[in-house]
Design an enzyme around this catalytic site. Structure first.
Site, PDB file in Angstrom:
ATOM      1  N   CYS A  50      -5.751   0.465   5.511  1.00 38.60           N
ATOM      2  CA  CYS A  50      -6.264  -0.901   5.683  1.00 38.60           C
ATOM      3  C   CYS A  50      -5.744  -1.465   7.009  1.00 38.60           C
ATOM      4  O   CYS A  50      -4.912  -0.857   7.682  1.00 38.60           O
ATOM      5  CB  CYS A  50      -5.844  -1.774   4.504  1.00 38.60           C
ATOM      6  SG  CYS A  50      -4.082  -2.209   4.486  1.00 38.60           S
TER       7      CYS A  50
ATOM      8  N   ARG B 172     -11.094  10.162  -5.414  1.00 39.83           N
ATOM      9  CA  ARG B 172     -11.773   9.392  -4.362  1.00 39.83           C
ATOM     10  C   ARG B 172     -11.597   9.996  -2.987  1.00 39.83           C
ATOM     11  O   ARG B 172     -12.272   9.603  -2.046  1.00 39.83           O
ATOM     12  CB  ARG B 172     -11.286   7.939  -4.367  1.00 39.83           C
ATOM     13  CG  ARG B 172     -11.792   7.175  -5.579  1.00 39.83           C
ATOM     14  CD  ARG B 172     -11.400   5.717  -5.533  1.00 39.83           C
ATOM     15  NE  ARG B 172      -9.970   5.574  -5.772  1.00 39.83           N
ATOM     16  CZ  ARG B 172      -9.187   4.690  -5.152  1.00 39.83           C
ATOM     17  NH1 ARG B 172      -9.685   3.863  -4.269  1.00 39.83           N
ATOM     18  NH2 ARG B 172      -7.905   4.628  -5.441  1.00 39.83           N
TER      19      ARG B 172
ATOM     20  N   TYR C  45      -2.445  -5.225  19.584  1.00 39.83           N
ATOM     21  CA  TYR C  45      -1.174  -5.876  19.862  1.00 39.83           C
ATOM     22  C   TYR C  45      -0.085  -4.960  19.342  1.00 39.83           C
ATOM     23  O   TYR C  45      -0.064  -4.634  18.154  1.00 39.83           O
ATOM     24  CB  TYR C  45      -1.128  -7.223  19.118  1.00 39.83           C
ATOM     25  CG  TYR C  45       0.194  -7.933  19.225  1.00 39.83           C
ATOM     26  CD1 TYR C  45       0.436  -8.812  20.275  1.00 39.83           C
ATOM     27  CD2 TYR C  45       1.186  -7.740  18.281  1.00 39.83           C
ATOM     28  CE1 TYR C  45       1.642  -9.483  20.375  1.00 39.83           C
ATOM     29  CE2 TYR C  45       2.399  -8.405  18.374  1.00 39.83           C
ATOM     30  CZ  TYR C  45       2.626  -9.267  19.422  1.00 39.83           C
ATOM     31  OH  TYR C  45       3.817  -9.920  19.513  1.00 39.83           O
TER      32      TYR C  45
ATOM     33  N   GLU D 199       0.948   3.692   2.055  1.00 34.05           N
ATOM     34  CA  GLU D 199       1.496   4.002   3.383  1.00 34.05           C
ATOM     35  C   GLU D 199       2.775   3.222   3.651  1.00 34.05           C
ATOM     36  O   GLU D 199       3.724   3.739   4.234  1.00 34.05           O
ATOM     37  CB  GLU D 199       0.468   3.695   4.481  1.00 34.05           C
ATOM     38  CG  GLU D 199      -0.788   4.541   4.414  1.00 34.05           C
ATOM     39  CD  GLU D 199      -1.915   3.880   3.630  1.00 34.05           C
ATOM     40  OE1 GLU D 199      -3.076   4.191   3.906  1.00 34.05           O
ATOM     41  OE2 GLU D 199      -1.641   3.045   2.738  1.00 34.05           O
TER      42      GLU D 199
ATOM     43  N   CYS E 182       0.842  -1.200   0.000  1.00 35.37           N
ATOM     44  CA  CYS E 182       0.000   0.000   0.000  1.00 35.37           C
ATOM     45  C   CYS E 182       0.879   1.253   0.000  1.00 35.37           C
ATOM     46  O   CYS E 182       2.066   1.202   0.342  1.00 35.37           O
ATOM     47  CB  CYS E 182      -0.885   0.018   1.241  1.00 35.37           C
ATOM     48  SG  CYS E 182      -2.062  -1.337   1.339  1.00 35.37           S
TER      49      CYS E 182
ATOM     50  N   CYS F 151      -1.884  -1.929   7.181  1.00 32.64           N
ATOM     51  CA  CYS F 151      -1.194  -0.642   7.330  1.00 32.64           C
ATOM     52  C   CYS F 151      -1.382  -0.071   8.731  1.00 32.64           C
ATOM     53  O   CYS F 151      -0.444   0.491   9.304  1.00 32.64           O
ATOM     54  CB  CYS F 151      -1.680   0.346   6.275  1.00 32.64           C
ATOM     55  SG  CYS F 151      -1.070  -0.045   4.626  1.00 32.64           S
TER      56      CYS F 151
ATOM     57  N   TRP G 142       3.666  -4.825  18.630  1.00 33.03           N
ATOM     58  CA  TRP G 142       4.774  -5.747  18.440  1.00 33.03           C
ATOM     59  C   TRP G 142       5.956  -5.411  19.343  1.00 33.03           C
ATOM     60  O   TRP G 142       6.517  -6.290  19.993  1.00 33.03           O
ATOM     61  CB  TRP G 142       5.182  -5.734  16.965  1.00 33.03           C
ATOM     62  CG  TRP G 142       6.283  -6.678  16.626  1.00 33.03           C
ATOM     63  CD1 TRP G 142       6.177  -8.027  16.455  1.00 33.03           C
ATOM     64  CD2 TRP G 142       7.651  -6.347  16.423  1.00 33.03           C
ATOM     65  NE1 TRP G 142       7.405  -8.557  16.149  1.00 33.03           N
ATOM     66  CE2 TRP G 142       8.320  -7.545  16.118  1.00 33.03           C
ATOM     67  CE3 TRP G 142       8.363  -5.161  16.455  1.00 33.03           C
ATOM     68  CZ2 TRP G 142       9.682  -7.589  15.861  1.00 33.03           C
ATOM     69  CZ3 TRP G 142       9.723  -5.204  16.193  1.00 33.03           C
ATOM     70  CH2 TRP G 142      10.354  -6.414  15.908  1.00 33.03           C
TER      71      TRP G 142
END
Length: 145
Positions: free
Chosen positions: A90, A84, A127, A58, A56, A93, A129
Site C-alpha cells: 500500500c 490471493r 519524498y 510489511e 500491514c 508501506c 524522509w
C-alpha cells in the site's frame, strides 16, 4: 513502464505464501510478508489487522527483522491469504520501505506474473524522509536570551 528485472526470488514468494496459508487466520491476519536480508536470511511476518488501522505485514516484518538482528533487507514480497497471490504494498508501506531501505527491491504481481522492481519505482518523484533531516552539526539550539 518499469522494466522487468532479470530475477524474481521464487523462494521468497513461496515463503510468504506458506506463511499466508498456514498462519493467517480469520480477519485479524490476512496478509503475509517475506523479505530476504543481504546475508541471505529470510524473515517472515503477518499483518495485525484492527479497525483502528493495525500494521500491514510489511511493517510488522521491519520490526520482526530488527528483533532478529536483520537491519539490511534486499528484497520483500507480500502475499494474501486464501490464495490471493502476490499483492503490492500500500502507499504507507511504500513510503516506509523507501525511507528504511532505499535500495530495496519489491516483488509485485502483474497479469504477466510476478516481477521485481526497485522500491523507488513504486514512488516516482517521492519524498525521501532521510534526505530532509538536518545533520546534528547543522542544527543549532535556539537562543534562550
Amino acid at each position: 513502464m518499469t522494466p522487468k528485472t532479470d530475477r524474481v526470488d521464487d523462494e521468497l514468494i513461496r515463503a510468504a505464501a506458506h506463511i499466508a496459508a498456514t498462519r493467517c487466520r480469520g480477519d485479524n491476519h490476512t496478509m503475509a510478508a517475506a523479505a530476504r536480508a543481504r546475508d541471505g536470511r529470510i524473515v517472515t511476518a503477518v499483518n495485525a489487522y484492527h479497525f483502528t488501522g493495525g500494521p500491514c505485514a510489511e511493517l510488522v516484518l521491519i520490526g520482526t527483522a530488527a528483533a532478529q538482528g536483520v537491519h539490511d533487507l534486499d528484497t520483500i514480497v507480500a502475499v494474501g491469504d486464501r490464495d490471493r497471490g502476490v499483492v503490492p504494498p500500500c502507499g504507507r508501506c511504500r513510503q516506509v520501505l523507501l525511507d528504511y531501505f532505499p535500495a530495496l527491491k519489491v516483488i509485485v504481481g502483474t497479469n504477466d506474473g510476478p516481477r521485481t522492481v526497485p522500491v523507488t519505482d513504486l514512488l516516482p518523484e517521492s519524498y525521501i524522509w532521510a534526505d530532509h533531516q538536518l545533520d546534528a552539526e547543522e542544527s543549532t539550539p535556539l537562543s534562550t536570551n
